[in-house]
Scaffold this motif. Structure first.
Motif, PDB file in Angstrom:
ATOM      1  N   GLN A 284       0.975  -1.082   0.027  1.00 15.61           N
ATOM      2  CA  GLN A 284       0.063  -0.033   0.057  1.00 15.61           C
ATOM      3  C   GLN A 284       0.898   1.194  -0.014  1.00 15.61           C
ATOM      4  N   GLU A 285       1.985   1.261   0.841  1.00 16.95           N
ATOM      5  CA  GLU A 285       2.920   2.366   0.654  1.00 16.95           C
ATOM      6  C   GLU A 285       3.550   2.600  -0.483  1.00 16.95           C
ATOM      7  N   LEU A 286       4.028   1.751  -1.182  1.00 16.04           N
ATOM      8  CA  LEU A 286       4.476   1.655  -2.763  1.00 16.04           C
ATOM      9  C   LEU A 286       3.435   2.223  -3.645  1.00 16.04           C
ATOM     10  N   ALA A 287       2.255   1.745  -3.409  1.00 12.71           N
ATOM     11  CA  ALA A 287       1.168   2.121  -4.414  1.00 12.71           C
ATOM     12  C   ALA A 287       1.049   3.592  -4.164  1.00 12.71           C
ATOM     13  N   ASP A 288       0.892   4.158  -3.033  1.00 13.84           N
ATOM     14  CA  ASP A 288       0.896   5.651  -2.644  1.00 13.84           C
ATOM     15  C   ASP A 288       2.018   6.384  -3.090  1.00 13.84           C
ATOM     16  N   LEU A 289       3.216   5.827  -3.193  1.00 15.09           N
ATOM     17  CA  LEU A 289       4.315   6.409  -3.499  1.00 15.09           C
ATOM     18  C   LEU A 289       4.389   6.523  -4.857  1.00 15.09           C
ATOM     19  N   ARG A 290       4.006   5.573  -5.556  1.00 17.61           N
ATOM     20  CA  ARG A 290       3.952   5.526  -7.137  1.00 17.61           C
ATOM     21  C   ARG A 290       2.734   6.522  -7.525  1.00 17.61           C
ATOM     22  N   VAL A 422      19.073  -1.197  -7.592  1.00 14.40           N
ATOM     23  CA  VAL A 422      18.124  -2.167  -6.247  1.00 14.40           C
ATOM     24  C   VAL A 422      16.732  -1.532  -6.312  1.00 14.40           C
ATOM     25  N   ALA A 423      16.241  -0.169  -6.776  1.00 11.41           N
ATOM     26  CA  ALA A 423      15.006   0.180  -6.785  1.00 11.41           C
ATOM     27  C   ALA A 423      14.337  -0.504  -8.122  1.00 11.41           C
ATOM     28  N   LEU A 424      14.937  -1.025  -9.054  1.00 12.30           N
ATOM     29  CA  LEU A 424      14.218  -1.660 -10.097  1.00 12.30           C
ATOM     30  C   LEU A 424      14.059  -2.962  -9.637  1.00 12.30           C
ATOM     31  N   SER A 425      14.913  -3.545  -9.002  1.00 10.27           N
ATOM     32  CA  SER A 425      14.638  -5.123  -8.576  1.00 10.27           C
ATOM     33  C   SER A 425      13.943  -5.131  -7.139  1.00 10.27           C
ATOM     34  N   ASP A 426      13.880  -4.084  -6.534  1.00 13.40           N
ATOM     35  CA  ASP A 426      13.027  -4.244  -5.151  1.00 13.40           C
ATOM     36  C   ASP A 426      12.774  -2.821  -4.729  1.00 13.40           C
ATOM     37  N   GLU A 427      11.779  -2.467  -5.005  1.00  7.90           N
ATOM     38  CA  GLU A 427      11.260  -0.990  -4.515  1.00  7.90           C
ATOM     39  C   GLU A 427      11.224  -0.962  -3.108  1.00  7.90           C
ATOM     40  N   SER A 428      10.859  -2.200  -2.424  1.00  6.54           N
ATOM     41  CA  SER A 428      10.635  -2.029  -0.911  1.00  6.54           C
ATOM     42  C   SER A 428      11.850  -1.280  -0.452  1.00  6.54           C
ATOM     43  N   VAL A 429      12.932  -0.987  -0.922  1.00  9.23           N
ATOM     44  CA  VAL A 429      14.153  -0.333  -0.265  1.00  9.23           C
ATOM     45  C   VAL A 429      13.557   1.107   0.277  1.00  9.23           C
ATOM     46  N   PHE A 430      12.561   1.576  -0.248  1.00  8.41           N
ATOM     47  CA  PHE A 430      11.885   2.931   0.018  1.00  8.41           C
ATOM     48  C   PHE A 430      11.196   2.915   1.314  1.00  8.41           C
ATOM     49  N   VAL A 431      10.647   1.770   1.515  1.00  7.17           N
ATOM     50  CA  VAL A 431       9.626   1.877   2.702  1.00  7.17           C
ATOM     51  C   VAL A 431      10.103   0.560   3.887  1.00  7.17           C
ATOM     52  N   ALA A 432      10.991  -0.328   3.352  1.00  4.95           N
ATOM     53  CA  ALA A 432      11.183  -1.420   4.384  1.00  4.95           C
ATOM     54  C   ALA A 432      12.344  -0.833   5.314  1.00  4.95           C
ATOM     55  N   GLN A 433      12.212  -0.803   6.603  1.00  5.82           N
ATOM     56  CA  GLN A 433      13.105  -0.342   7.375  1.00  5.82           C
ATOM     57  C   GLN A 433      14.462  -0.823   7.455  1.00  5.82           C
ATOM     58  N   ASP A 434      14.416  -2.259   7.427  1.00  6.42           N
ATOM     59  CA  ASP A 434      15.469  -3.150   7.620  1.00  6.42           C
ATOM     60  C   ASP A 434      16.219  -3.689   6.228  1.00  6.42           C
ATOM     61  N   HIS A 435      15.910  -2.931   5.250  1.00  9.85           N
ATOM     62  CA  HIS A 435      16.651  -3.158   3.993  1.00  9.85           C
ATOM     63  C   HIS A 435      18.096  -2.980   3.856  1.00  9.85           C
ATOM     64  N   PRO A 436      18.585  -3.986   3.490  1.00 12.23           N
ATOM     65  CA  PRO A 436      20.336  -3.841   3.488  1.00 12.23           C
ATOM     66  C   PRO A 436      20.754  -2.672   2.944  1.00 12.23           C
ATOM     67  N   ALA A 437      20.270  -2.365   1.796  1.00 11.08           N
ATOM     68  CA  ALA A 437      20.956  -1.215   0.878  1.00 11.08           C
ATOM     69  C   ALA A 437      20.408   0.155   1.812  1.00 11.08           C
ATOM     70  N   ARG A 438      19.097   0.184   2.485  1.00  9.03           N
ATOM     71  CA  ARG A 438      18.668   1.326   3.169  1.00  9.03           C
ATOM     72  C   ARG A 438      19.964   1.412   4.411  1.00  9.03           C
ATOM     73  N   LYS A 439      20.076   0.502   5.155  1.00  8.68           N
ATOM     74  CA  LYS A 439      21.040   0.469   6.333  1.00  8.68           C
ATOM     75  C   LYS A 439      22.217   1.083   5.930  1.00  8.68           C
ATOM     76  N   LEU A 440      22.879   0.493   4.613  1.00  6.62           N
ATOM     77  CA  LEU A 440      24.237   1.012   4.309  1.00  6.62           C
ATOM     78  C   LEU A 440      24.144   2.449   3.854  1.00  6.62           C
ATOM     79  N   LEU A 441      23.543   2.768   3.529  1.00  5.24           N
ATOM     80  CA  LEU A 441      23.250   4.147   3.010  1.00  5.24           C
ATOM     81  C   LEU A 441      23.463   5.243   4.358  1.00  5.24           C
TER      82      LEU A 441
END
Length: 764
Positions: A284-290, A422-441
């Protein structure tokens, strides 16, 4: 696209025994010298205790115990290396002890204490390195399966490292103090080595073909052609992911990892209903964001500044010239090819010379042309447009809301295309708190923000952050393990930085608290002096005594005896008693004056001593005061009160004046805003903008119980501002203070992205 683990180039895993021997060699090489490194740190601690006057009665016994340990250094180091090697034998199952082999008997108290301290050590190391250890556990399980053993014990895990230390020193019988210091020093030395060591072992296992999933695992079923790849999937099956990438799909969102994959620590596994609810929330969060992105992009196109799409240019194109949308796998191929190229164009865009989203599109279009895709016949899909715009908005927000130096700009520019992938293969990076790419940034921003590279520690942080970004560029191929490893290595160093930040914050709090207590004590003393001088006719000697030695004595008493009202009352009563002595002298009541001064003599001497006078000087000053009072006809006048030292020495006044410069004309603060500011607690974050327009994220470190002022510090623990609620409300009314700032950089950047999209959508 490859779905192989980090760095894998072999078709089959390397021979497992050779890999295990290489890990054993690394362990003995990097950790084997730890026992010999302990003694210098322990000795330094004992010497510091003597220098600070904190040495206990057993100090000489402790030095003797340490000297005996030093004499056994070679033996202890060899025994420790043997213990490390023995852990690998246990892993292979070469040394199996049966219950009947274990000696029976009572455990002595000192050995029991060794065991307890060893357990505490293992728990501390496990808590510090939980994430790399989870990854290591999965890879060692794969390795042990290849060896044909159970591999129940991690040969380099916290329990094994603690056990090796305990077994090495068990028979040495150090004193309790030395034993505690040895465990503490061992933990500190491990903290300096394990982050890099675990990272190297994880990389070695991954590059050898031993990932977190079994090499013999069956391949996953490819997604159905009708199922869209990338952001939002219709399926809610709990463990399916697209076969073309190593990243989880948004339905998975990092919350329900495949068996053996590293997962974030959680208090309890989520139930199926909770997992489904989490997926639904993420979707739902991704749908709202899109939806917001689509509306925002349409608004830009109407203004003529949005991305030009070929389909919009030629709506009546014939079938032979009709454009098609690029597939996700094509876009990933293009981005993978381009991510190794110099990031100069992205760095210039981040510097403000151009829109980052346009630069990304230009690069990807050029890359598509290189692999034979005609830009006149292809276009980005809506999903690809979303990925590009979200990454561009994210990086733009990071640079607007964080104090990132020029050196960091190129570092972030390298990460632009990997994060597009990352965003192309897994857009949940923008909403999932524990995403590895998110934590690295988040970790990279924590290392770079406000870092001027003025100290060796700051320079090391920048170098490590740069190495993490270079590693992502070199090794990321749709396998999230590289983000996990890069984050684990950088976070190991950041843990030291966080301790330094905590210490710096504590120093800022203590310094501010001390200044406020001193200011409060001076204000109390000033008021006491003014009350006793106001309208009173007295000799000059008594007035000078009240304005200088007695005032200083009151300040010292309030500071030192703040919790003892009786002692403060004694100090204030001395001033009243001196006024009484002057009145008796004026009335020529010599005998009563003499008795009165004799009774006051100890308090007057103590008062003078608190001003730094020794006993002889204090008694000389007392004699001068008595001489002045012994002359009844000495002139008595109303004395002018001295200036208030508390106000004159308010060090924070200039700081507040600078911050409030230009903000006082913004109007009267709103009452609701004042109440919101009044509700701030220690640990809450705000965003300040200084007079030069630079944005400074700041945390409420402390709220003064004396003045109710809030001390704000930046992300490096340095003081930014100490101001009252009303003063902060003035800044907020002027638009230079924003509430609700997130504690992590990624969260704050995404919050600003949503605000920017909401604002733009509201205007159209």
């Amino acid at each position: 696209m490859s779905n192989s683990p980090l760095g894998v180039v072999n078709a089959t895993p390397m021979e497992p025994l050779r890999v295990l021997e290489e890990i054993k060699r690394l362990a003995v090489e990097q950790l084997g010298s730890l026992p010999g490194m302990l003694f210098r740190g322990v000795e330094q601690t004992l010497d510091n205790a003597v220098a600070n006057g904190m040495a206990g009665p057993g100090h000489f016994e402790d030095l003797g115990s340490l000297r005996m340990l030093r004499q056994q250094n070679a033996t202890l180091s060899m025994r420790f290396r043997q213990q490390l090697a023995q852990g690998f034998d246990d892993f292979r199952g070469l040394r199996v002890r049966h219950r009947g082999d274990l000696p029976l008997g009572l455990i002595e108290d000192d050995q029991l204490e060794f065991q307890l301290q060893g357990q505490r050590l293992a728990e501390a190391v496990l808590a510090r390195y939980q994430r790399p250890l989870e990854m290591l556990r999965g890879r060692l399980t794969t390795l042990s399966a290849a060896l044909g053993t159970t591999g129940e014990v991690n040969p380099i895990g916290p329990e094994r490292l603690a056990a090796a230390f305990v077994e090495t020193f068990r028979e040495t019988e150090p004193t309790p103090s030395v034993r505690s210091l040895m465990f503490r020093q061992y933990e500190q030395d491990l903290a300096m080595l394990l982050g890099d060591f675990y990272g190297r072992v994880n990389t070695l296992l991954a590059s050898a073909g031993y990932g977190v999933a079994s090499p013999q695992a069956q391949p996953r079923e490819a997604p159905r052609p009708s199922q869209p790849q990338g952001f939002v999937h219709d399926t809610v099956e709990p463990r399916e992911r697209p076969a073309t990438t190593g990243a989880p799909d948004p339905g998975w969102s990092g919350f329900d990892a495949p068996t053996g994959a590293p997962q974030p620590a959680a208090p309890a596994p989520a139930q199926p209903a909770q997992q489904a609810e989490l997926r639904e929330h993420v979707a739902q969060e991704l749908a709202d964001l899109r939806s917001l992105l689509q509306t925002w992009r349409e608004g830009l196109q109407q203004q003529g500044i949005g991305p030009a799409r070929p389909a919009a240019k030629a709506p009546a194109a014939t079938a032979s010239t009709a454009t098609r949308e690029m597939r996700i796998d094509e876009m990933l191929s293009v981005a993978s090819m381009m991510q190794h190229e110099p990031p100069d164009a992205f760095a210039r865009a981040l510097a403000g010379s151009g829109r980052l989203a346009d630069t990304i599109r230009d690069h990807l279009t050029d890359g598509a042309r290189r692999i034979g895709l005609n830009p006149d016949q292809t276009r980005f899909s809506a999903q690809e447009e979303d990925a590009i715009d979200l990454v561009a908005l994210l990086f733009d927000s990071l640079f607007r809301s964080h104090s990132l130096q020029d050196r960091a700009r190129r570092l972030y520019a390298r990460l632009v295309l990997p994060y597009v992938k990352v965003a192309l293969s897994d857009e949940s990076v923008f909403v999932a708190q524990d995403h590895p790419a998110r934590k690295l940034l988040d970790a990279i921003t924590e290392a770079c923000e406000g870092n001027q590279a003025t100290t060796p520690q700051d320079r090391e942080l920048l170098d490590r952050a740069a190495a993490a970004s270079q590693r992502i560029v070199a090794e990321y191929n749709e396998d999230m393990a590289v983000f996990e490893l890069a984050h684990a290595e950088l976070d190991a160093l950041l843990s030291q930085q966080r301790r330094r930040v905590d210490l710096q914050e504590q120093r800022a709090v203590k310094a501010t608290m001390g200044r406020e207590r001193l200011g409060s004590a001076r204000a109390a003393a000033d008021s006491a002096v003014i009350d006793r001088l106001k309208g009173q006719r007295m000799t000059r000697a008594v007035a000078d005594f009240l304005a200088e030695p007695w005032r200083h004595h009151v300040v010292q008493t309030v500071l030192r005896e703040g919790d003892e009202p009786a002692r403060q009352a004694e100090a204030f009563n001395l001033g009243d008693a001196l006024l009484e002595a002057d009145r008796l002298a004026a009335e020529n009541r010599g005998k009563e004056l003499a008795d009165h001064l004799l009774a006051l003599e100890p308090a007057i001497v103590q008062c003078l001593a608190s001003s730094g006078l020794d006993d002889s000087a204090a008694r000389h000053a007392l004699a001068g005061l008595v001489h002045a009072l012994a002359t009844p006809d000495r002139p008595r006048n109303v004395q002018a009160p001295p200036p208030r030292a508390g106000e004159a020495e308010d060090e924070g006044a200039e700081e507040r004046r600078v911050w409030l410069s230009g903000a006082t004309g913004a109007g009267e603060p709103d009452g609701t805003l004042v109440e919101l500011l009044r509700g701030l607690k220690a640990g809450d974050w705000v965003r300040l903008t200084d007079t030069q327009g630079e944005v400074v994220p700041a945390k409420v470190a402390w709220i003064s119980p004396l003045t109710s002022r809030m001390l704000l510090v930046n992300r490096r623990g340095m003081r930014v501002l100490a101001a009252s609620v009303d003063e902060l409300a003035v800044l907020a009314t002027a638009g230079r203070l924003v509430l609700g700032t997130e504690s992590t950089a990624f969260d704050e950047a995404m919050r600003q992205v949503r605000q920017r999209l909401d604002k733009a959508v509201g205007q159209h």
